[in-house]
Design a protein around this motif. Structure first.
Motif, PDB file in Angstrom:
ATOM      1  N   GLY A 607       0.820  -1.209   0.000  1.00 14.97           N
ATOM      2  CA  GLY A 607       0.000   0.000   0.000  1.00 14.97           C
ATOM      3  C   GLY A 607       0.847   1.249   0.000  1.00 14.97           C
ATOM      4  O   GLY A 607       2.058   1.214  -0.297  1.00 14.97           O
ATOM      5  N   GLU A 608       0.236   2.401   0.317  1.00 12.74           N
ATOM      6  CA  GLU A 608       0.919   3.688   0.335  1.00 12.74           C
ATOM      7  C   GLU A 608       0.547   4.444   1.613  1.00 12.74           C
ATOM      8  O   GLU A 608      -0.602   4.402   2.056  1.00 12.74           O
ATOM      9  CB  GLU A 608       0.532   4.537  -0.885  1.00 12.74           C
ATOM     10  CG  GLU A 608       1.032   3.965  -2.193  1.00 12.74           C
ATOM     11  CD  GLU A 608       0.622   4.848  -3.371  1.00 12.74           C
ATOM     12  OE1 GLU A 608      -0.367   5.606  -3.212  1.00 12.74           O
ATOM     13  OE2 GLU A 608       1.282   4.784  -4.423  1.00 12.74           O
ATOM     14  N   VAL A 638       9.965  -5.792   5.498  1.00 15.83           N
ATOM     15  CA  VAL A 638       9.068  -4.731   5.041  1.00 15.83           C
ATOM     16  C   VAL A 638       9.923  -3.658   4.367  1.00 15.83           C
ATOM     17  O   VAL A 638      11.038  -3.370   4.819  1.00 15.83           O
ATOM     18  CB  VAL A 638       8.252  -4.122   6.205  1.00 15.83           C
ATOM     19  CG1 VAL A 638       7.219  -5.100   6.694  1.00 15.83           C
ATOM     20  CG2 VAL A 638       9.154  -3.695   7.350  1.00 15.83           C
ATOM     21  N   HIS A 639       9.427  -3.139   3.280  1.00 15.96           N
ATOM     22  CA  HIS A 639      10.174  -2.132   2.497  1.00 15.96           C
ATOM     23  C   HIS A 639       9.325  -0.887   2.323  1.00 15.96           C
ATOM     24  O   HIS A 639       8.084  -0.951   2.300  1.00 15.96           O
ATOM     25  CB  HIS A 639      10.528  -2.672   1.098  1.00 15.96           C
ATOM     26  CG  HIS A 639      11.296  -3.964   1.124  1.00 15.96           C
ATOM     27  ND1 HIS A 639      12.652  -4.013   1.281  1.00 15.96           N
ATOM     28  CD2 HIS A 639      10.868  -5.255   0.991  1.00 15.96           C
ATOM     29  CE1 HIS A 639      13.046  -5.270   1.241  1.00 15.96           C
ATOM     30  NE2 HIS A 639      11.981  -6.046   1.065  1.00 15.96           N
ATOM     31  N   ILE A 640      10.019   0.262   2.176  1.00 11.89           N
ATOM     32  CA  ILE A 640       9.364   1.489   1.710  1.00 11.89           C
ATOM     33  C   ILE A 640      10.046   1.912   0.417  1.00 11.89           C
ATOM     34  O   ILE A 640      11.265   1.769   0.260  1.00 11.89           O
ATOM     35  CB  ILE A 640       9.442   2.621   2.754  1.00 11.89           C
ATOM     36  CG1 ILE A 640      10.886   2.925   3.145  1.00 11.89           C
ATOM     37  CG2 ILE A 640       8.592   2.292   3.965  1.00 11.89           C
ATOM     38  CD1 ILE A 640      11.022   4.145   4.053  1.00 11.89           C
ATOM     39  N   GLY A 641       9.214   2.406  -0.516  1.00 13.23           N
ATOM     40  CA  GLY A 641       9.756   2.838  -1.800  1.00 13.23           C
ATOM     41  C   GLY A 641      10.117   4.319  -1.800  1.00 13.23           C
ATOM     42  O   GLY A 641      10.137   4.981  -0.762  1.00 13.23           O
ATOM     43  N   ASN A 685      14.463   9.074   0.645  1.00 19.65           N
ATOM     44  CA  ASN A 685      14.568   8.002   1.638  1.00 19.65           C
ATOM     45  C   ASN A 685      15.834   8.160   2.466  1.00 19.65           C
ATOM     46  O   ASN A 685      16.871   8.633   1.956  1.00 19.65           O
ATOM     47  CB  ASN A 685      14.585   6.630   0.971  1.00 19.65           C
ATOM     48  CG  ASN A 685      13.182   6.173   0.582  1.00 19.65           C
ATOM     49  OD1 ASN A 685      12.203   6.565   1.224  1.00 19.65           O
ATOM     50  ND2 ASN A 685      13.077   5.346  -0.442  1.00 19.65           N
ATOM     51  N   GLY A 686      15.738   7.722   3.706  1.00 17.59           N
ATOM     52  CA  GLY A 686      16.915   7.682   4.546  1.00 17.59           C
ATOM     53  C   GLY A 686      17.643   6.346   4.377  1.00 17.59           C
ATOM     54  O   GLY A 686      17.478   5.631   3.386  1.00 17.59           O
ATOM     55  N   GLU A 687      18.458   5.996   5.365  1.00 11.48           N
ATOM     56  CA  GLU A 687      19.242   4.770   5.276  1.00 11.48           C
ATOM     57  C   GLU A 687      18.385   3.521   5.519  1.00 11.48           C
ATOM     58  O   GLU A 687      18.614   2.489   4.891  1.00 11.48           O
ATOM     59  CB  GLU A 687      20.385   4.813   6.287  1.00 11.48           C
ATOM     60  CG  GLU A 687      21.410   5.918   6.014  1.00 11.48           C
ATOM     61  CD  GLU A 687      22.529   5.909   7.038  1.00 11.48           C
ATOM     62  OE1 GLU A 687      22.462   5.068   7.986  1.00 11.48           O
ATOM     63  OE2 GLU A 687      23.449   6.722   6.915  1.00 11.48           O
ATOM     64  N   LEU A 688      17.417   3.599   6.425  1.00  6.98           N
ATOM     65  CA  LEU A 688      16.646   2.416   6.813  1.00  6.98           C
ATOM     66  C   LEU A 688      15.373   2.325   5.985  1.00  6.98           C
ATOM     67  O   LEU A 688      14.292   2.727   6.424  1.00  6.98           O
ATOM     68  CB  LEU A 688      16.312   2.466   8.305  1.00  6.98           C
ATOM     69  CG  LEU A 688      17.507   2.514   9.266  1.00  6.98           C
ATOM     70  CD1 LEU A 688      17.019   2.562  10.700  1.00  6.98           C
ATOM     71  CD2 LEU A 688      18.424   1.319   9.042  1.00  6.98           C
ATOM     72  N   THR A 689      15.499   1.819   4.777  1.00  2.00           N
ATOM     73  CA  THR A 689      14.321   1.617   3.930  1.00  2.00           C
ATOM     74  C   THR A 689      13.811   0.179   3.980  1.00  2.00           C
ATOM     75  O   THR A 689      12.784  -0.124   3.373  1.00  2.00           O
ATOM     76  CB  THR A 689      14.657   1.986   2.478  1.00  2.00           C
ATOM     77  OG1 THR A 689      15.743   1.167   2.027  1.00  2.00           O
ATOM     78  CG2 THR A 689      15.042   3.448   2.369  1.00  2.00           C
TER      79      THR A 689
END
Length: 955
Positions: A607-608, A638-641, A685-689
């Protein structure tokens, strides 16, 4: 209850048969009286004068030494004269002697046949009622024994991964408990009857005590095993699991009677010497120690073949060679050839724990909508009901069914509910003491603040804990970090006062806003100089993070690795927005499988996240699927784009996106410094994506399982905690519905007590109320109940001895016949029902067959050994010998040994026969045929012993 009525009817028929037989035999004796008396007189004189017989009459041996032969012959002649005088009156068949407790029914002379029949019937009913009473008090006695043998100790063992694990294990070994206290509990009437009879007869021998022990042994070995053999449901079998222990107890059970026959008729005929009695008594601990050695594989047994198998719960356990072969043939579990290095207590605990988890999983599938607490209670109930039962459990269960007290399933349900409630309460109990007893503490709550640069001002909270009944003060001040007082915030310093009863104070700090893009900055607030008797606790320094509002923000997870419990349900994962919070930003997210699989361990999501203007944190949820696993360790990602600015909408308009797009269209060479700063304000994005989510077992569930498994024993089910509970049980009629016990999985409607339940309850009400005064088993670990119960059993047994003697006297039945038939049968009926229940519900035959052989051996070594030791020592102290006429008892012992060998051979034949493969159950034809043989052996034994007692058979 139906079985009890049938048993009483059978006893009545047998009593009538024996009485008719006794009368017939008395008439036969009257006809041949003169010849028989003359023959015995001449034979006795010859034996006395020539001294060639190995056995001498007790009266001859106890004649005065100074009288010599002449005085003895005169005594003997006088005795024969008295016998002849007695025989002249056919009505005066037998005169009863006064008993130890029960008064004698007078008169005793010139009694008609009708009077004897009435007295015999009354004594028979009294015996039945006394047998019921001794069974009920034995219920309390066995509950006390169960409480004693269930005593546990805390041990620390190493788990599969060498981690230390604390568990509770029983102090008493199962084999030792079965052969000592359990055997004493089930055989207490027989053992005490033998001892009490010796005392009642002034330390002279009698036929009632030894006859009851021998008759009970015959009934146990032949009839109980025969009934259990056919009681097994169709298509099922029961095998002895502890074959080594059974071999030891079986050997000693036969040897006990061989030894009894030897000291009666071979070693010192008619005389029991002190050493013989003491050796008989010492054989009891020898049997226990030898059985323990065999069970623990000590000494020579450790060199014997040892195999391992995987049991039904997946645990590798040691098994008998034949048992492993049987399991392999039936395809249950593969044979494992490697040895186990784990402690046996740890294996047993793991096995019980696996069973609990398996049962819980089955219930979860069966009742998917049920709450976990309800499922845990149902699982605990099934674990207790399915678990290995002790001999005491089945004995108490049988007694309760006979007397209308219902079965133990209701108590198991109540126990499961109380266990779960207790465990949950202990887990939720706070470790902290009373706050008023703790010192006064002051600290920040929370210890970290995140504020926007344009927030204006924010509030800081300081709390006071512990004793808040006094007046307290503390000073505070701000300290610069990367944020500078006067430029980024307004510095502040002051004193906070806490009047009595006030537990928190607040103050505000102002933030300075500017239009210059800058990195996130922080400053600190410190507490110091508390008043007297006040402690500063962590956090005593609060951190304040100022986020720039001129930047779209940097997005990242808070941690690269997080851990959660499988019982958490929806687990929220936070995505933070740093270095600015301007504009609406869309951040995509998704999950990725690792060792945790979507759909099995968690629900995959995609999702977003939408960060509104000035919003610094957003969360999304992942559903963690609970499997109620005891040990679980899986993970997923878990990932963030890439974040992006949201386009303008009706609700929000910001020129930042348009300005950035305008700058991006320029050539790099044409970018000014302000353009470069504007590009830096783009969201990124930061380092922890990527974050790893680790799913572990629920600590609460794991602790609940450990505590419930530790409590999953039947000792508390059998025992009682208060006199109130005992009187309530005594006055309550509970239906003994077999379906409750057979299938605890199904919902069983409330069953109304039957008419027979009410009848049996009111018949036994006197005993129930009387024995409700016995102390509960939770007092001193059951030892008080043990002492009081065995004392009461001794008193009732003394009355049984008197009633049995009067019964035989009234009907002209010899004590040896009364003991072998009536008393032995009466004391063994509860054991019969207990063995039937054990045969049906146990996985093995140990509680049916193994306990029979062990009890038979203990009865001789402890019952006869203790009684004869006391008597022989008493006579030795008075310069006499303890004389026991072999008579019917010696003959009965020899006959029993021969028939016991046949019965044991039949049992072993069934075990090793490929078409049967078990001691109990099996094909219908074979089990009924073998049971018929055992029943015939018992009838043959009783008939032959009775005929020998009345001199129909001369040996």
């Amino acid at each position: 209850m139906k079985l009890l009525i049938k048993s009483i009817a059978t006893c009545a028929l047998v009593a009538f048969f024996i009485y008719a037989t006794a009368q017939s035999l008395a008439k036969v004796q009257d006809v041949d009286d003169g010849t028989r008396v003359s023959y015995r007189s001449s034979l006795n004189r010859t034996e006395f004068s020539q001294n060639q017989s190995p056995f001498h009459s007790r009266r001859l041996r106890q004649a005065p030494d100074d009288g010599g032969l002449e005085g003895t012959e005169i005594t003997f002649k006088e005795e024969n004269a008295e016998d002849r005088a007695t025989k002249t009156d056919s009505e005066e068949i037998r005169v009863c002697d006064a008993g130890l407790i029960l008064p004698l029914w007078m008169p005793q002379k010139n009694i008609s046949l009708g009077d004897r029949l009435i007295r015999g019937f009354v004594y028979f009913l009294l015996l039945v009622y006394l047998f019921v009473g001794v069974s009920i008090i034995a219920d309390r006695f066995m509950a006390a024994i169960e409480a004693i043998t269930s005593t546990e100790r805390t041990v620390v063992v190493k788990g599969p991964n060498n981690e230390k694990q604390t568990m509770h294990v029983r102090i008493w070994n199962e084999t030792v408990a079965n052969l000592t206290l359990m055997a004493l509990g089930s055989s207490a009437p027989e053992i005490l009857l033998s001892v009490i009879e010796i005392y009642a007869k002034d330390f002279e021998s009698g036929d009632l005590g030894p006859g009851t022990i021998v008759g009970s042994a015959a009934y146990n070995l032949f009839m109980i095993i025969a009934v259990c053999m056919v009681w097994i449901p169709a298509g099922e079998v029961r095998r002895i699991r502890h074959l080594r222990v059974f071999a030891v107890t079986c050997l000693f059970s036969i040897f006990a009677y061989v030894w009894l026959w030897m000291i009666l008729s071979v070693i010192s005929p008619g005389i029991i010497e002190v050493w013989e009695a003491l050796v008989t008594l010492l054989f009891f601990p020898v049997t226990v120690i030898w059985a323990y050695i065999a069970e623990r594989r000590l000494l020579v047994y450790k060199y014997m073949d040892k195999n391992f198998r995987v049991n039904k719960r997946g645990t590798v356990v040691a098994g008998e060679h034949d048992q492993v072969e049987m399991d392999a043939e039936k395809g249950r579990h593969p044979i494992v050839s490697f040895p186990s290095h784990r402690n046996s207590d740890a294996e047993a605990f793991d096995e019980a724990r696996r069973e609990y988890i398996t049962v819980l999983s089955e219930l979860r599938q069966k009742y998917p909508e049920a709450e976990l607490d309800q499922l845990e209670m149902m699982a605990q109930e099934q674990v207790i009901s399915r678990g290995n039962k002790s001999r005491a459990f089945y004995r108490v269960q049988a007694t309760r069914k006979m007397v209308g007290s219902g079965n133990l399933m209701r108590k198991i349900q109540e126990r499961a509910h109380s266990d779960l409630t207790e465990v949950k309460a202990s887990l939720q109990q706070s470790d902290e003491d009373d706050p008023d007893d703790q010192p006064t503490r002051i600290y920040f709550e929370p210890g970290h603040y995140t504020v926007m640069e344009n927030c204006g001002e924010f509030e800081v909270r300081i709390v006071r804990r512990g004793d808040i009944h006094s007046y307290s003060t503390v000073e505070y001040e701000t300290q610069d970090g990367t944020a500078i007082a006067g430029t980024d915030f307004i510095g502040k310093k002051g004193v906070l006062s806490f009047p009595p009863g006030v537990d928190e104070q607040r103050f505000k700090i102002e933030i300075i806003d500017d239009d210059i893009f800058e990195e996130d900055e922080c400053f600190y607030i410190r507490l110091f100089n508390p008043s007297e008797n006040v402690l500063l606790s962590v956090p005593q320094i609060a951190t304040v993070m100022i986020l720039d509002d001129d930047h779209a923000g940097i997005f990242a997870f808070t941690d690269s690795f997080v851990e959660t419990s499988e019982s958490v349900g929806l687990y929220e994962i936070s995505v933070m927005r740093y270095s600015g919070a301007r504009g609406t930003v869309i951040v995509p997210y998704w999950t990725e499988d690792e060792t945790a699989v979507g759909g099995k361990d968690f629900e995959a999501v995609r999702g977003e996240l939408i960060f509104e203007n000035n919003e610094t944190e957003q969360k999304f949820s992942v559903l963690i699927l609970e499997e109620s696993s005891y040990e679980k360790d899986v993970s997923f990602k878990v990932h963030i784009g890439m974040p992006r600015l949201a386009p303008d909408s009706l609700h929000y308009h910001d020129e930042l996106l348009a300005k950035i797009q305008e700058v991006e269209s320029k050539d790099t060479k044409d970018l000014t410094e302000l353009d470069r700063i504007l590009l830096l304000s783009k969201p990124r994005n930061g380092e922890l994506t990527t974050a790893h989510v680790r799913i572990r077992e629920s600590k609460e569930f794991k602790a609940t399982v450990d505590k419930l498994v530790a409590k999953a024993n039947t000792s508390a089910v059998l025992g009682t905690s208060s006199w109130k509970e005992q009187f309530k049980d005594a006055l309550t009629v509970i239906p003994a519905d077999e379906s409750e016990y057979d299938d605890v999985d199904e919902d069983v409607e409330e069953v109304v007590p039957s008419c027979l339940s009410y009848i049996s309850h009111f018949v036994c009400l006197f005993w129930k109320v009387l024995f409700a005064f016995v102390p509960p088993t939770n007092i001193c670990g059951g030892y008080v109940t043990f002492v009081v119960s065995i004392s009461v059993i001794g008193i009732i047994t003394a009355v049984i001895g008197d009633a049995a003697t009067y019964f035989g006297c009234a009907l002209n039945i010899k004590d040896s016949v009364t003991a072998i038939l009536f008393v032995a049968l009466g004391t063994s009926i509860p054991d019969t029902f207990a063995s039937m229940i054990a045969a049906k519900h146990d996985e093995g035959a140990d509680n049916c067959i193994g306990n029979v052989t062990g009890s038979n051996a203990v009865n001789v070594f402890l019952g006869i050994g203790l009684a004869w030791s006391l008597a022989s020592i008493y006579h030795m102290a008075h310069g006499k010998t303890f004389n026991v006429e072999p008579g019917t008892i010696g003959f009965a012992v020899g006959l029993f040994v021969a028939l016991a060998m046949v019965a044991v051979s039949l049992i072993m034949f069934r075990r090793w026969n490929k078409n049967i493969g078990a001691e109990l159950g099996g094909p219908k034809t074979s089990k009924y045929l073998c049971a018929s043989i055992l029943v015939f052996l018992w009838i043959f034994y009783v008939v032959i012993c009775t005929m020998e007692a009345y001199d129909i058979i001369r040996v």
